[in-house]
Design an enzyme around this catalytic site. Structure first.
Site, PDB file in Angstrom:
ATOM      1  N   CYS A 269       0.855  -1.197   0.000  1.00  0.00           N
ATOM      2  CA  CYS A 269       0.000   0.000   0.000  1.00  0.00           C
ATOM      3  C   CYS A 269       0.882   1.235   0.000  1.00  0.00           C
ATOM      4  CB  CYS A 269      -0.840   0.061   1.275  1.00  0.00           C
ATOM      5  SG  CYS A 269      -2.143  -1.134   1.318  1.00  0.00           S
ATOM      6  N   GLU A 303       1.870  -3.919  -5.786  1.00  0.00           N
ATOM      7  CA  GLU A 303       0.782  -4.907  -5.709  1.00  0.00           C
ATOM      8  C   GLU A 303      -0.444  -4.409  -6.470  1.00  0.00           C
ATOM      9  OE1 GLU A 303       0.168  -6.591  -1.681  1.00  0.00           O
ATOM     10  OE2 GLU A 303      -1.963  -6.354  -2.122  1.00  0.00           O
TER      11      GLU A 303
END
Ligand code: ACO
Ligand code: ZN
Length: 399
Positions: A269, A303
């Protein structure tokens, strides 16, 4: 006959209904369509929590019925009727007969009574105040309900603990919290910019607080309560004129990174706090994540899925970085671009294709630097850059 009447009572708006707004939002040519996500009673009226079709969820909000254009039956869409479990035809008929707004009003929960499975769809915190700056929340974050009821969260800018009242924060800063920087190891410091590495296991309180705070601005990912498996890299600004022992390191943003990523991700994140966004800090933070990958001698990627803003920022970073390498090199292969940048071959090729920078000449790849790309590169070239010589860091988890 246009749209089918709803799962609830005829003519009464319910969850899943879609209706246009009465007026276009200033600056927008077309009126937004609002989809009802939740309902609540405030006094004697109903408010609707709406999502605007085609817009990011951070714009979701509570509105009154007066803002919806219900004048044109055809333009209002009702959800397809679902049979309610345990309800016979008789009950449904009775509901319809009694189907008035006042009955609906009695049945509606207060916002704090929303069913747990629905609660996360609705923003629970309105705003967050930190270091004298207040910003609006974008998404739901699982702060304790007692705090969420206040709608406004005060956050200590050093330990990121959260409070409901200014007095509580003052007491905390006065006698409990002695931090003037994030806990963890300072691994970079130069010209007002610093990075701290935190192990989610060793600094679980800080990392959980950081996850809660960042969830207010990150929606597409599940919040990782289990912070143990992540490392956190916190980017701070400081005043270089202040002596080191008196310095205050203020958090600007961070990214988390799995200690061992099976998929070769170098970021889980990533966030720049809203008050610091669109000032180039996102670029620097992304660059830092690739600087670490370079030290690890791997090519890596963030990601997936990326958020809308994540995608914009990464695409911009990739094209700027690749252009920078191409401008400096007389002749270079895609493999060499990968080695220099730690950007994966897939991301390099995708970027080159998107910007029409890749051509094949008699089967040999050739790079094209268009005017527009070069102009942007010139601009980004003047932005502050990280100095790899100032990164004091050895990869903690070798691949
Ligand atoms: N609109 C249009 N372009 C944008 C925007 C935007 N709102 N934000 C960034 N960009 C693009 C622009 O090309 C910009 O360059 P420019 O300003 O010269 O035009 C470029 O990205 C870099 O912008 P920065 O100012 O460096 O980026 P910022 O500091 O705003 O941070 C970030 C970007 C981290 C994505 C921030 O928007 C953010 O924290 N958003 C909320 C959380 C989020 O969505 N994180 C990404 C999730 S994906 C993942 O976690 C792997
Ligand atoms: Zn604190």
């Amino acid at each position: 006959m246009g749209a089918e009447r709803g799962a609830n009572m005829p003519g009464v708006l319910c969850v899943g209904c879609k209706a246009p707004l009465k007026r276009a939002v200033p600056g927008e040519a077309v009126k937004r369509t609002a989809e009802i996500v939740s309902l609540r009673k405030t006094g004697n009226s109903i408010e609707y929590y709406v999502h605007y079709k085609g817009f990011n969820k951070r714009l979701d909000e509570w509105i009154g019925e007066d803002l919806l254009d219900l004048s044109n039956e055809e333009a209002v869409e009702y959800p397809k009727k679902k049979k309610q479990p345990g309800k016979g035809k008789k009950d449904e008929k009775k509901d319809r007969k009694e189907g008035t707004e006042s009955i609906l009003l009695q049945k509606l929960p207060l916002e704090e009574e929303l069913a747990a499975e629905d609660a996360y769809k609705v923003k629970n915190i309105h705003s967050v105040e930190m270091g004298g700056c207040t910003v609006n929340a974008w998404y739901f974050s699982p702060y304790p309900p007692s705090l969420a009821r206040k709608k406004h969260v005060l956050v200590c800018e050093y330990c990121l603990f959260y409070f409901a009242a200014p007095g509580q924060l003052e007491r905390h800063r006065g006698s409990v919290c002695k931090l003037n920087r994030p806990p963890g190891v300072q691994i970079y410091r130069k010209e007002g910019l610093s990075f701290f590495e935190l192990d989610g296991q060793a600094h679980s309180n800080y990392c959980r607080n950081l996850s809660l705070l960042s969830k207010l601005f990150l929606d597409h990912k599940t919040l990782y309560y289990d912070v143990d498996v992540f490392l956190f890299y916190v980017m701070c600004v400081y005043d270089p004129e202040t002596p080191e022992e008196e310095r205050e390191y203020k958090i600007v943003g961070y990214f988390s990174k799995e200690k061992e990523s099976q998929h070769g991700y170098n970021v889980a994140c990533i966030l720049i706090l809203p008050q610091y966004q669109r000032r180039g800090y996102g670029r620097i933070l992304i660059d830092f994540s690739y600087l670490l990958s370079k030290r690890e001698r791997v090519a890596a990627s963030p990601e997936k899925p990326l958020s809308d803003l994540g995608l914009l920022s990464y695409r911009q970073y990739w094209v700027e970085k690749i252009t920078d390498i191409l401008v400096r090199a007389k002749s270079i292969s895609i493999n060499a671009i990968k080695d220099v940048s730690s950007i994966t071959t897939e991301d390099i090729v995708h970027t080159l294709r998107t910007h029409n920078m890749l051509m094949f000449y008699k089967g040999t790849p050739a790079f094209i630097l268009k005017e527009e790309v070069l102009r942007k590169h010139e601009k980004s070239h003047r932005a502050p850059k990280l100095d790899p010589a100032f990164l004091i860091w050895d990869p903690p988890y070798q691949h």
